[in-house]
Design an enzyme around this catalytic site. Structure first.
Site: not given
Ligand code: FAD
Length: 457
Positions: A34, A42, A47, A50, A176, A178, A182, A199, A437, A442
Site C-alpha cells: 500500500e 473508503c 465513504c 464523508k 453531478g 453522487y 454529497e 454540464r 407505525h 410504512e
Molecule cells: P481503494 O479503496 O481505492 O484502494 C486502492 C488502494 O491502492 C489505495 O489505498 C491506493 O493508495 C493503493 N494503491 C494504488 N496504486 C498502488 C500501487 N501501485 N502500489 C501500492 N498501492 C497502491 N462507496 C460506497 O460504497 N459508499 C460510499 O458512501 C462511498 N463514498 C465515497 C466517497 C468518496 C469521496 C469517494 C472518493 C469514494 C466513495 N465510495 C463509496 C467508493 C469507494 O471508496 C470505493 O468503491 C472503494 O474504496 C473501492 O475499493 P478498492 O479496493 O477498489 O480501491
C-alpha cells in the site's frame, strides 16, 4: 518454480485487504503493498470521512428543528478544526484496525508502491523484486482532472477536501455525480454558500427522474445554487478569492474553494501491466471476467480499478470471491445485480433496481406507485421538506422492479427493501407485510393504487 509468495496484492483498500486476509486464512502466503494509507479510499478519503462530515453537517438543522418541539437552543457555532481533528483520530483508528487485521491473518504488508514487472513479478519502490504465483490488482481509482482547464491547480479534489485548514465560506463544486452532490449537501449544512455546477440538465444521471427532480427541488430550498448545462472556462486567483468563469453565459462566481468532482479514473497508469500483457479498457480499467481474472492467467483485479460497480461493498465481495475461489476451494462470484445504494445527500437517497425509465424502456407493462409527503417530524419543526417514495412494479408479474426513496433515513431503509427486491418480492408481498407505525417506511407497504400505469410497448 517456487515463488516468494503465493499471492501479491497491490493496494490496501476495500478489495485488496479483504482478498489478502481471506487468502491468508485459507493458508496462502500473502504480501500486500500500500503506497499511501492502509484502508484505501473508503476509509481514508471516501465513504467513512464523508459520512462523518454528513453527520457534522446535519446538526445545523437539528438545532433549528428543535425549536418546534419546545427547545430553546443557545447560540451555536461550528468549530471546523475541532471536527477535522476528531475525524482524523477516527480515521487513524480505523487505519490501525485494518493493519492489525492483516497482521493477525498472517499477511505481510509493505508500505510502499509496487508495480508489475511480469506475469509473476512485482517491484517495490525500494527496488526489491518479489515473485508471486498470482498478482491481484486492487489499486482503486483516482479523481479525474480536466487537464485543459486554465487554473485547474487552484481547485481541489475529493482527496484534499477532507483536510482543509479552514471551512470555505463559499464553495463552487463541479460535477453531478453522487460525490459532488454529497459535498454540496455537506457544505450547505455547515453554513457555506454552495454553487453546484454541472454540464448536464440535471444532477445524478442514471437515477430515477423523480428522484433527480426531488433532490434538486430540496437542494434549491436549502439555498444551494444549482447551475446546470454549464462548464468552467477557467479559475483565477484574485484578491477576493478564486473566480470561476463559465462557458454558457452564467456570471462569474467568487469562491474560497473550488471542488472538482467530475468523475474517477482507474489507477493503472504506470502500473506496469503492459509487461504482463494485461488488457485495459478505454478508461484505463483492467478488463476482467466474472471471476475477476484478466487475460493474463496469473493476474486478477478487483474493485474500482476494474470499473464495474465502484462501491466499497462490491470491491469487498469481489476480493472475497477471488480469495475463496482460488485459495479456499469454494468457487463463487460476486453478483452485480440489484445492488442497493445510497446517496448521502440531505435529504438522503436510497435506491435499488430499475428506474421508471429503465423499466419502461424494457418494454413490458409497468405500474408506478408514488407518494410525496411531509415527514412527521417536520409537522412540528415546520421545515419545508418532502419525502419521496416510489415503487416500480412489473404490470404483468407484479414483481417489484425498483424502489426509490428520497428523505430521512432512505439509506437505512433501502438496505432492507433491497433484500425483498433481491428475493423477487411482488407488490402483493409488500402489501401483505404489516406496516410499522408511525414511520415513513410504512408507506412502502401501504401504497394501494398505482399513480401511473405504462402499458406494454
Ligand atoms: P481503494 O479503496 O481505492 O484502494 C486502492 C488502494 O491502492 C489505495 O489505498 C491506493 O493508495 C493503493 N494503491 C494504488 N496504486 C498502488 C500501487 N501501485 N502500489 C501500492 N498501492 C497502491 N462507496 C460506497 O460504497 N459508499 C460510499 O458512501 C462511498 N463514498 C465515497 C466517497 C468518496 C469521496 C469517494 C472518493 C469514494 C466513495 N465510495 C463509496 C467508493 C469507494 O471508496 C470505493 O468503491 C472503494 O474504496 C473501492 O475499493 P478498492 O479496493 O477498489 O480501491
Amino acid at each position: 518454480m517456487r515463488y516468494d509468495v503465493d499471492l501479491f496484492v497491490i493496494g490496501g483498500g476495500s478489495g485488496g485487504v479483504r482478498a489478502a486476509r481471506i487468502a491468508a486464512t485459507h493458508g496462502a502466503k500473502v504480501m500486500l503493498a500500500e503506497e499511501y494509507r492502509m484502508g484505501g479510499t473508503c476509509v481514508i478519503r471516501g465513504c467513512v470521512p464523508k459520512k462523518l462530515m454528513v453527520y457534522a453537517s446535519q446538526y445545523h438543522e437539528h438545532f433549528e428543528d428543535a425549536a418546534g418541539f419546545g427547545w430553546t437552543v443557545g447560540p451555536v457555532r461550528f468549530d471546523w478544526p475541532a471536527f477535522i481533528a476528531a475525524k482524523d483520530r477516527e480515521i487513524a483508528r480505523l487505519e490501525a484496525a485494518y493493519a492489525g487485521n492483516l497482521d493477525r491473518a498472517g499477511v505481510e504488508t509493505v508500505a510502499q508502491r509496487a508495480v508489475v514487472t511480469g506475469p509473476n513479478s512485482v517491484q517495490l519502490a525500494d527496488g526489491r523484486t518479489v515473485t508471486a504465483g498470482r498478482i491481484l490488482i486492487a489499486t482503486g481509482a483516482r479523481p479525474s482532472t480536466d487537464e485543459t482547464l486554465p487554473g485547474r491547480d487552484l481547485a481541489i479534489s475529493s482527496n484534499e477536501v477532507f483536510h482543509l485548514a479552514e471551512q470555505p465560506k463559499r464553495i463552487v463544486i463541479a460535477g453531478g455525480g453522487y460525490i459532488a452532490v454529497e459535498f454540496a449537501g455537506v457544505f450547505a449544512g455547515l453554513g457555506s454558500e454552495v454553487t453546484l455546477v454541472y454540464r448536464g440538465p440535471k444532477i445524478l444521471r442514471g437515477f430515477d427522474e423523480d428522484v433527480r427532480d426531488h433532490l434538486m427541488a430540496e437542494y434549491a430550498k436549502k439555498g444551494i445554487r444549482l447551475v446546470m448545462n454549464e462548464t468552467f472556462t477557467g479559475i483565477e486567483q484574485g484578491a477576493g478569492g478564486l473566480t470561476v468563469r463559465f462557458r454558457n453565459g452564467h456570471a462569474p462566481v467568487e469562491a474560497d474553494q473550488v471542488l472538482m468532482a467530475i468523475g474517477r479514473r482507474p489507477n493503472t497508469a504506470g502500473l506496469g501491466l503492459e509487461t504482463a500483457g494485461v488488457a485495459l479498457g478505454v478508461n484505463g480499467e483492467v478488463i476482467v471476467d466474472a471471476a475477476s481474472g484478466t487475460n493474463a492467467p496469473t493476474i486478477f483485479a478487483v474493485g474500482d480499478v476494474t470499473d464495474r460497480v465502484s462501491l466499497t461493498p462490491v470491491a469487498i465481495r469481489e476480493g472475497h470471491a477471488f480469495a475463496d475461489t482460488v485459495y479456499g476451494g469454494k468457487a463463487w462470484q460476486a453478483d452485480h445485480g440489484l445492488i442497493p445504494t445510497a446517496v448521502f445527500s440531505e435529504p438522503e437517497i436510497g435506491t435499488v433496481g430499475l428506474s421508471e425509465q429503465e423499466a419502461v424502456a424494457a418494454g413490458g407493462a409497468v405500474d408506478i406507485y408514488r407518494a410525496v409527503f411531509r415527514p412527521m417530524k417536520h409537522t412540528l419543526s415546520g421545515r419545508d421538506t418532502r419525502m419521496l417514495m416510489k415503487l416500480v412494479v412489473d404490470g404483468t408479474t407484479d414483481r417489484v422492479l425498483g424502489v426509490h426513496l428520497c428523505g430521512p433515513d432512505a439509506g437505512e431503509m433501502i438496505q432492507l427493501a433491497g433484500i425483498a427486491v433481491k428475493m423477487k418480492a411482488t407488490k402483493a408481498d409488500f402489501d401483505a407485510t404489516m406496516a410499522v407505525h408511525p414511520t415513513a417506511a410504512e408507506e412502502l407497504v401501504t401504497m394501494r393504487t398505482p399513480s401511473l400505469r405504462h402499458p406494454a410497448a
